[in-house]
Scaffold this active site. Sequence first.
Site, mmCIF file in Angstrom:
data_model
loop_
_atom_site.group_PDB
_atom_site.id
_atom_site.type_symbol
_atom_site.label_atom_id
_atom_site.label_comp_id
_atom_site.label_asym_id
_atom_site.label_seq_id
_atom_site.Cartn_x
_atom_site.Cartn_y
_atom_site.Cartn_z
ATOM 1 N N ILE A 51 -2.612 -77.630 -11.551
ATOM 2 C CA ILE A 51 -3.722 -76.887 -11.610
ATOM 3 C C ILE A 51 -4.801 -77.270 -10.875
ATOM 4 O O ILE A 51 -5.092 -78.709 -11.145
ATOM 5 C CB ILE A 51 -4.187 -76.595 -13.071
ATOM 6 C CG1 ILE A 51 -3.052 -76.006 -13.943
ATOM 7 C CG2 ILE A 51 -5.562 -75.617 -13.027
ATOM 8 C CD1 ILE A 51 -2.682 -74.536 -13.448
ATOM 9 N N GLU A 62 9.551 -69.227 0.455
ATOM 10 C CA GLU A 62 10.836 -68.607 -0.003
ATOM 11 C C GLU A 62 9.990 -67.222 -0.784
ATOM 12 O O GLU A 62 10.605 -66.276 -0.643
ATOM 13 C CB GLU A 62 11.632 -69.485 -0.809
ATOM 14 C CG GLU A 62 12.317 -70.479 -0.232
ATOM 15 C CD GLU A 62 11.579 -71.782 -0.063
ATOM 16 O OE1 GLU A 62 11.866 -72.519 0.953
ATOM 17 O OE2 GLU A 62 10.341 -71.874 -0.651
ATOM 18 N N ALA A 69 -5.512 -71.260 -14.134
ATOM 19 C CA ALA A 69 -4.394 -71.620 -14.679
ATOM 20 C C ALA A 69 -3.223 -70.666 -15.361
ATOM 21 O O ALA A 69 -3.331 -69.990 -16.179
ATOM 22 C CB ALA A 69 -4.651 -72.484 -15.926
ATOM 23 N N THR A 75 5.214 -70.028 -2.459
ATOM 24 C CA THR A 75 6.042 -70.824 -1.532
ATOM 25 C C THR A 75 6.731 -69.876 -0.332
ATOM 26 O O THR A 75 6.508 -68.719 -0.377
ATOM 27 C CB THR A 75 7.401 -71.259 -2.206
ATOM 28 O OG1 THR A 75 8.197 -70.318 -2.517
ATOM 29 C CG2 THR A 75 7.186 -72.044 -3.338
ATOM 30 N N PRO A 79 5.181 -75.306 -15.929
ATOM 31 C CA PRO A 79 6.389 -76.114 -15.359
ATOM 32 C C PRO A 79 7.855 -75.261 -15.367
ATOM 33 O O PRO A 79 8.611 -75.647 -14.424
ATOM 34 C CB PRO A 79 6.755 -76.854 -16.982
ATOM 35 C CG PRO A 79 5.358 -77.117 -17.548
ATOM 36 C CD PRO A 79 4.804 -76.069 -17.438
ATOM 37 N N ARG A 95 -2.127 -92.367 27.287
ATOM 38 C CA ARG A 95 -0.949 -93.238 27.109
ATOM 39 C C ARG A 95 0.002 -93.211 28.102
ATOM 40 O O ARG A 95 0.482 -92.056 28.478
ATOM 41 C CB ARG A 95 -0.150 -92.850 25.878
ATOM 42 C CG ARG A 95 1.170 -93.423 25.532
ATOM 43 C CD ARG A 95 0.786 -94.745 24.985
ATOM 44 N NE ARG A 95 1.897 -95.569 24.234
ATOM 45 C CZ ARG A 95 2.752 -96.109 24.738
ATOM 46 N NH1 ARG A 95 2.910 -96.289 26.187
ATOM 47 N NH2 ARG A 95 3.938 -96.722 24.288
ATOM 48 N N GLU A 140 0.022 -71.546 -3.706
ATOM 49 C CA GLU A 140 -0.157 -70.057 -3.680
ATOM 50 C C GLU A 140 1.068 -69.385 -2.989
ATOM 51 O O GLU A 140 0.652 -68.313 -2.247
ATOM 52 C CB GLU A 140 -1.488 -70.026 -2.522
ATOM 53 C CG GLU A 140 -2.670 -70.789 -2.959
ATOM 54 C CD GLU A 140 -3.305 -70.128 -4.277
ATOM 55 O OE1 GLU A 140 -2.919 -69.013 -4.308
ATOM 56 O OE2 GLU A 140 -3.963 -70.835 -4.797
#
Length: 389
Positions: free
Chosen positions: A160, A367, A127, A365, A131, A268, A363
């Site tokens: 978490i 960015e 943890a 982003t 926020p 298909r 883990e």
Amino acid sequence: MDFSLSTEERQIRDTIRSFIEREVMPLEPEVLRNERAGRPGLDPSVLRELRLKAKRMGFWGINTPEEYGGAALGPVMSAIIAMETGRTFVPFSFGGSADNILYAGNEEQRRRYLIPTIEGERRSCFAITEPGAGSDARNIRTRAVRDGGDWVINGEKTFITGGSEADFVMVFAVTDPDKGADGGVTCFLVDRDMGWKSEPIPTMGQWGPAALVFENVRVPEANVLGEVGKGFELAMQWIGQGRYLIPAGAIGAAERMLQMAIDYARIRTSMGHPIADYQAIQWMIADSQVEIEAAKWLTLYAAWRVREGLDARHASSIAKLNGAVMANQVVDRVLQIHGGMGYTKELPVERWYRELRLLRIFEGTDEIQRRTIARNLIKGHARLATIGE
């Protein structure tokens, strides 16, 4: 330069692939049926039995040291195994492991937390995210204040993994606001019965994270993991140690889905021809294969650097960014090739579509990975290396 696996490594890979195909993949229809009915995909007892079957085959503690009863197969084989387990959406993982930073505990902590976790008797969660502090882990606001021989923790953690199921948490809190991440964050081992509460967070995919709330949770000094003020370093070890395993799992999923798309395109028909005959479909298949292979070698390179004791942070960021983007591009093409059927819940494609979207967020982003990669190059921490570096 030899890219081949040893005989032993190939046997391990093939045995695990056979196990996944024989024991795990047959459960996929049941998972889809249960989820369509609004029920959990599988009862936890089913997954426990699968882990015990794998244990009887010798697959227990894939990357756990032998002194703790593990197989200690190492980073490269762990990545290859993650590729194999990633080929199914059944939430299976091999047992007998524990978070890498738990090994930093003292003898008593290893007895109370590490060994029971390896043996499957206890469940942990990590943890650090809050926020207001997701990718910016340095902006932690949860506080721990010393009170006699204890610490009192107040704050909230969010998103978490395993937070609803864990019976203890490795929580990171600020113990010296003046120092912050540079010597002012500490990691605590906090049992659930010490008073923290969790609340599940509904998500668009299978991932079921939780919000954790700490209100005057009293923790004894003996539950400090590592040293006071050294928690941020432990957190970065946890985050960086297995980052290459995320794209490894994505590679397995992408390969499985691409084969599904190839098989479907062969049968298909449209306007009198299998859709595999059309260039638009062929290019989607070709592009997907190229991207999967590129992700595979970037991931294995990062794992190899870990195995060799080299700094793997830059390589892992590259692998994680590339693998997450790759998986999302491939699943989008596979869904497009399947057309309306791909959009239904009868097939697992839409499920993977939702699930793989997470890879670009948790883990670190996309960015953050780009920022890390660019910063390393600009500041000279990494360079455009030549072969062999």
